[in-house]
Design a protein around this motif. Structure first.
Motif, PDB file in Angstrom:
ATOM      1  N   ILE A  27       0.857  -1.184   0.000  1.00 47.09           N
ATOM      2  CA  ILE A  27       0.000   0.000   0.000  1.00 47.09           C
ATOM      3  C   ILE A  27       0.886   1.223   0.000  1.00 47.09           C
ATOM      4  O   ILE A  27       1.796   1.325   0.801  1.00 47.09           O
ATOM      5  N   LEU A  28       0.601   2.161  -0.890  1.00 49.83           N
ATOM      6  CA  LEU A  28       1.317   3.432  -0.878  1.00 49.83           C
ATOM      7  C   LEU A  28       0.363   4.504  -0.416  1.00 49.83           C
ATOM      8  O   LEU A  28      -0.733   4.628  -0.939  1.00 49.83           O
ATOM      9  N   THR A  29       0.767   5.292   0.555  1.00 53.32           N
ATOM     10  CA  THR A  29      -0.106   6.294   1.134  1.00 53.32           C
ATOM     11  C   THR A  29       0.535   7.667   1.077  1.00 53.32           C
ATOM     12  O   THR A  29       1.614   7.853   1.613  1.00 53.32           O
ATOM     13  N   CYS A  30      -0.136   8.651   0.443  1.00 56.72           N
ATOM     14  CA  CYS A  30       0.380  10.014   0.378  1.00 56.72           C
ATOM     15  C   CYS A  30      -0.269  10.865   1.447  1.00 56.72           C
ATOM     16  O   CYS A  30      -1.478  11.001   1.474  1.00 56.72           O
ATOM     17  N   VAL A  31       0.508  11.390   2.345  1.00 56.12           N
ATOM     18  CA  VAL A  31      -0.001  12.285   3.375  1.00 56.12           C
ATOM     19  C   VAL A  31      -0.213  13.664   2.788  1.00 56.12           C
ATOM     20  O   VAL A  31       0.631  14.165   2.077  1.00 56.12           O
ATOM     21  N   PRO A  32      -1.386  14.320   3.088  1.00 55.96           N
ATOM     22  CA  PRO A  32      -1.621  15.645   2.547  1.00 55.96           C
ATOM     23  C   PRO A  32      -0.524  16.613   2.904  1.00 55.96           C
ATOM     24  O   PRO A  32      -0.076  16.683   4.033  1.00 55.96           O
ATOM     25  N   LEU A  33      -0.119  17.491   1.938  1.00 57.29           N
ATOM     26  CA  LEU A  33       0.896  18.505   2.139  1.00 57.29           C
ATOM     27  C   LEU A  33       0.258  19.874   2.060  1.00 57.29           C
ATOM     28  O   LEU A  33      -0.854  20.044   1.596  1.00 57.29           O
ATOM     29  N   THR A  34       1.032  20.858   2.484  1.00 54.44           N
ATOM     30  CA  THR A  34       0.485  22.201   2.520  1.00 54.44           C
ATOM     31  C   THR A  34       0.779  22.980   1.263  1.00 54.44           C
ATOM     32  O   THR A  34       0.186  24.019   1.029  1.00 54.44           O
ATOM     33  N   GLY A  35       1.730  22.500   0.464  1.00 54.94           N
ATOM     34  CA  GLY A  35       2.127  23.254  -0.705  1.00 54.94           C
ATOM     35  C   GLY A  35       3.165  24.302  -0.395  1.00 54.94           C
ATOM     36  O   GLY A  35       3.499  25.103  -1.260  1.00 54.94           O
ATOM     37  N   THR A  36       3.705  24.330   0.838  1.00 62.25           N
ATOM     38  CA  THR A  36       4.681  25.339   1.209  1.00 62.25           C
ATOM     39  C   THR A  36       6.049  24.736   1.488  1.00 62.25           C
ATOM     40  O   THR A  36       6.914  25.379   2.060  1.00 62.25           O
ATOM     41  N   ARG A  37       6.264  23.505   1.037  1.00 65.33           N
ATOM     42  CA  ARG A  37       7.490  22.807   1.344  1.00 65.33           C
ATOM     43  C   ARG A  37       8.662  23.315   0.527  1.00 65.33           C
ATOM     44  O   ARG A  37       9.812  23.093   0.867  1.00 65.33           O
ATOM     45  N   LEU A  63      -4.733   4.291  11.000  1.00 66.44           N
ATOM     46  CA  LEU A  63      -4.246   5.632  10.689  1.00 66.44           C
ATOM     47  C   LEU A  63      -5.405   6.550  10.307  1.00 66.44           C
ATOM     48  O   LEU A  63      -5.470   7.706  10.728  1.00 66.44           O
ATOM     49  N   ARG A  64      -6.343   6.036   9.504  1.00 64.42           N
ATOM     50  CA  ARG A  64      -7.519   6.829   9.140  1.00 64.42           C
ATOM     51  C   ARG A  64      -8.332   7.197  10.378  1.00 64.42           C
ATOM     52  O   ARG A  64      -8.799   8.324  10.518  1.00 64.42           O
ATOM     53  N   ALA A  65      -8.506   6.236  11.275  1.00 63.07           N
ATOM     54  CA  ALA A  65      -9.308   6.476  12.478  1.00 63.07           C
ATOM     55  C   ALA A  65      -8.673   7.504  13.388  1.00 63.07           C
ATOM     56  O   ALA A  65      -9.365   8.154  14.172  1.00 63.07           O
ATOM     57  N   LYS A  66      -7.362   7.688  13.287  1.00 65.95           N
ATOM     58  CA  LYS A  66      -6.646   8.650  14.119  1.00 65.95           C
ATOM     59  C   LYS A  66      -6.427   9.970  13.395  1.00 65.95           C
ATOM     60  O   LYS A  66      -5.534  10.737  13.737  1.00 65.95           O
ATOM     61  N   ALA A  67      -7.242  10.235  12.381  1.00 68.32           N
ATOM     62  CA  ALA A  67      -7.235  11.516  11.673  1.00 68.32           C
ATOM     63  C   ALA A  67      -5.976  11.731  10.844  1.00 68.32           C
ATOM     64  O   ALA A  67      -5.629  12.865  10.547  1.00 68.32           O
ATOM     65  N   VAL A  68      -5.291  10.664  10.458  1.00 69.65           N
ATOM     66  CA  VAL A  68      -4.195  10.795   9.500  1.00 69.65           C
ATOM     67  C   VAL A  68      -4.828  10.824   8.114  1.00 69.65           C
ATOM     68  O   VAL A  68      -5.204   9.798   7.565  1.00 69.65           O
ATOM     69  N   GLN A  69      -4.999  12.009   7.584  1.00 68.60           N
ATOM     70  CA  GLN A  69      -5.633  12.190   6.290  1.00 68.60           C
ATOM     71  C   GLN A  69      -4.590  11.909   5.218  1.00 68.60           C
ATOM     72  O   GLN A  69      -3.596  12.602   5.117  1.00 68.60           O
ATOM     73  N   ALA A  70      -4.824  10.911   4.382  1.00 70.19           N
ATOM     74  CA  ALA A  70      -3.802  10.473   3.440  1.00 70.19           C
ATOM     75  C   ALA A  70      -4.421   9.948   2.159  1.00 70.19           C
ATOM     76  O   ALA A  70      -5.464   9.306   2.182  1.00 70.19           O
ATOM     77  N   ARG A  71      -3.759  10.226   1.034  1.00 71.25           N
ATOM     78  CA  ARG A  71      -4.081   9.566  -0.220  1.00 71.25           C
ATOM     79  C   ARG A  71      -3.433   8.196  -0.188  1.00 71.25           C
ATOM     80  O   ARG A  71      -2.358   8.027   0.381  1.00 71.25           O
ATOM     81  N   ALA A  72      -4.079   7.187  -0.760  1.00 71.31           N
ATOM     82  CA  ALA A  72      -3.534   5.832  -0.694  1.00 71.31           C
ATOM     83  C   ALA A  72      -3.647   5.125  -2.038  1.00 71.31           C
ATOM     84  O   ALA A  72      -4.668   5.206  -2.706  1.00 71.31           O
ATOM     85  N   LEU A  73      -2.580   4.432  -2.395  1.00 74.94           N
ATOM     86  CA  LEU A  73      -2.552   3.582  -3.586  1.00 74.94           C
ATOM     87  C   LEU A  73      -2.254   2.164  -3.140  1.00 74.94           C
ATOM     88  O   LEU A  73      -1.235   1.915  -2.497  1.00 74.94           O
ATOM     89  N   LEU A  74      -3.162   1.225  -3.473  1.00 80.83           N
ATOM     90  CA  LEU A  74      -3.002  -0.172  -3.087  1.00 80.83           C
ATOM     91  C   LEU A  74      -2.377  -0.952  -4.233  1.00 80.83           C
ATOM     92  O   LEU A  74      -2.889  -0.953  -5.346  1.00 80.83           O
ATOM     93  N   LEU A  75      -1.243  -1.606  -3.951  1.00 79.38           N
ATOM     94  CA  LEU A  75      -0.584  -2.507  -4.898  1.00 79.38           C
ATOM     95  C   LEU A  75      -0.782  -3.928  -4.419  1.00 79.38           C
ATOM     96  O   LEU A  75      -0.517  -4.229  -3.258  1.00 79.38           O
ATOM     97  N   THR A  76      -1.233  -4.830  -5.323  1.00 75.80           N
ATOM     98  CA  THR A  76      -1.439  -6.211  -4.906  1.00 75.80           C
ATOM     99  C   THR A  76      -1.360  -7.142  -6.103  1.00 75.80           C
ATOM    100  O   THR A  76      -1.651  -6.747  -7.234  1.00 75.80           O
ATOM    101  N   ALA A  77      -0.946  -8.366  -5.847  1.00 74.96           N
ATOM    102  CA  ALA A  77      -0.939  -9.384  -6.892  1.00 74.96           C
ATOM    103  C   ALA A  77      -2.349  -9.893  -7.166  1.00 74.96           C
ATOM    104  O   ALA A  77      -2.593 -10.530  -8.196  1.00 74.96           O
ATOM    105  N   LEU A  78      -3.272  -9.639  -6.270  1.00 77.25           N
ATOM    106  CA  LEU A  78      -4.650 -10.092  -6.424  1.00 77.25           C
ATOM    107  C   LEU A  78      -5.487  -8.974  -7.025  1.00 77.25           C
ATOM    108  O   LEU A  78      -5.515  -7.863  -6.486  1.00 77.25           O
TER     109      LEU A  78
END
Length: 237
Positions: free
Chosen positions: A6-16, A86-101
């Protein structure tokens, strides 16, 4: 080699600016760790590794990351369970799931766990990188948060989301003061500058000290740092 990632992108502010994105890889397969660490480091990420789900959960909740990569089948804590926690703890993130299935059931299961995209193995690293960049761009465009250490200032709700999932309400002036500090987190702001930008009607700069006290009372003393003789700068929560 593990079958799912699973790849998960955490939201950024755009000020990095040009700072490298921080990436947490939660994976127990040494071959896959080596492959993804090399590929993603070449993309400009700073990569940290956790070897089991519990360690990944701890790091994901206590340290700020721009991207989290999670294998589904992990020791101690399953990857989907980790993502849901992580979602339940308010970690707002974009996610990409990689799987062989690639069945409908597997895709639904991953999306229900919090994933935003799905890519079936075997995959091409260029496609993986492109999808990850696309998710991060979308996150940047939609982002309405500013980072305060491991916490986030929500510009829409005008409150602070803590790493443990709690949210702290702010008054209008507390919010604006924290927003000014978080917009330029490495800058030192003088009391006169903060009075001018946040408390224009106030007759004295001492009002800044009062609201710094309020923020520290709500978020902890480390939330705002005093730079003696100069002013204040953003701390961590």
């Amino acid at each position: 080699m593990s079958q799912r990632v699973i790849l998960t992108c955490v939201p950024l502010t755009g000020t990095r600016g040009s700072d490298p994105r921080r990436l947490l890889l939660v994976e127990d397969d040494s071959e896959l760790v080596q492959l993804l660490t090399g590929a993603l480091s070449a993309e400009g990420y700073t990569v940290e590794v956790a070897r089991d789900g519990q360690r990944g959960l701890h790091l994901g909740l206590t340290r700020p990351y721009d991207v989290v990569v999670i294998d589904r089948r992990l020791p101690a804590l399953d990857g989907l369970d980790l993502l849901m926690r992580l979602r339940a703890k308010a970690v707002q993130a974009r996610a990409l799931l990689l799987t062989a299935l690639g069945t409908v059931h597997d895709r639904v299961q991953g999306l229900d766990a919090g994933a935003d995209d799905y890519l079936v193995k075997p995959f091409d690293l260029d496609e993986l990188s492109a999808r990850l960049r696309a998710l991060c761009r979308r996150t940047l465009d939609a982002s309405e948060v500013l980072r305060i250490g491991a916490a986030h200032l929500d510009l829409g709700l005008r409150d602070v989301a803590l790493p443990d999932g709690r949210r702290v309400a702010l008054s209008a002036r507390e919010f604006e003061l924290l927003r000014v500090l978080a917009t330029r987190p490495n800058a030192v702001h003088s009391r006169s500058e903060l009075r001018r930008r946040v408390f224009q009607e106030a007759p004295a700069a001492s009002i800044v000290d009062t609201y710094v006290y309020y923020l520290r009372r709500k978020l902890g003393r480390a939330a705002v740092r005093t730079v003696h003789g100069l002013g204040y700068r953003l701390g961590e929560v």
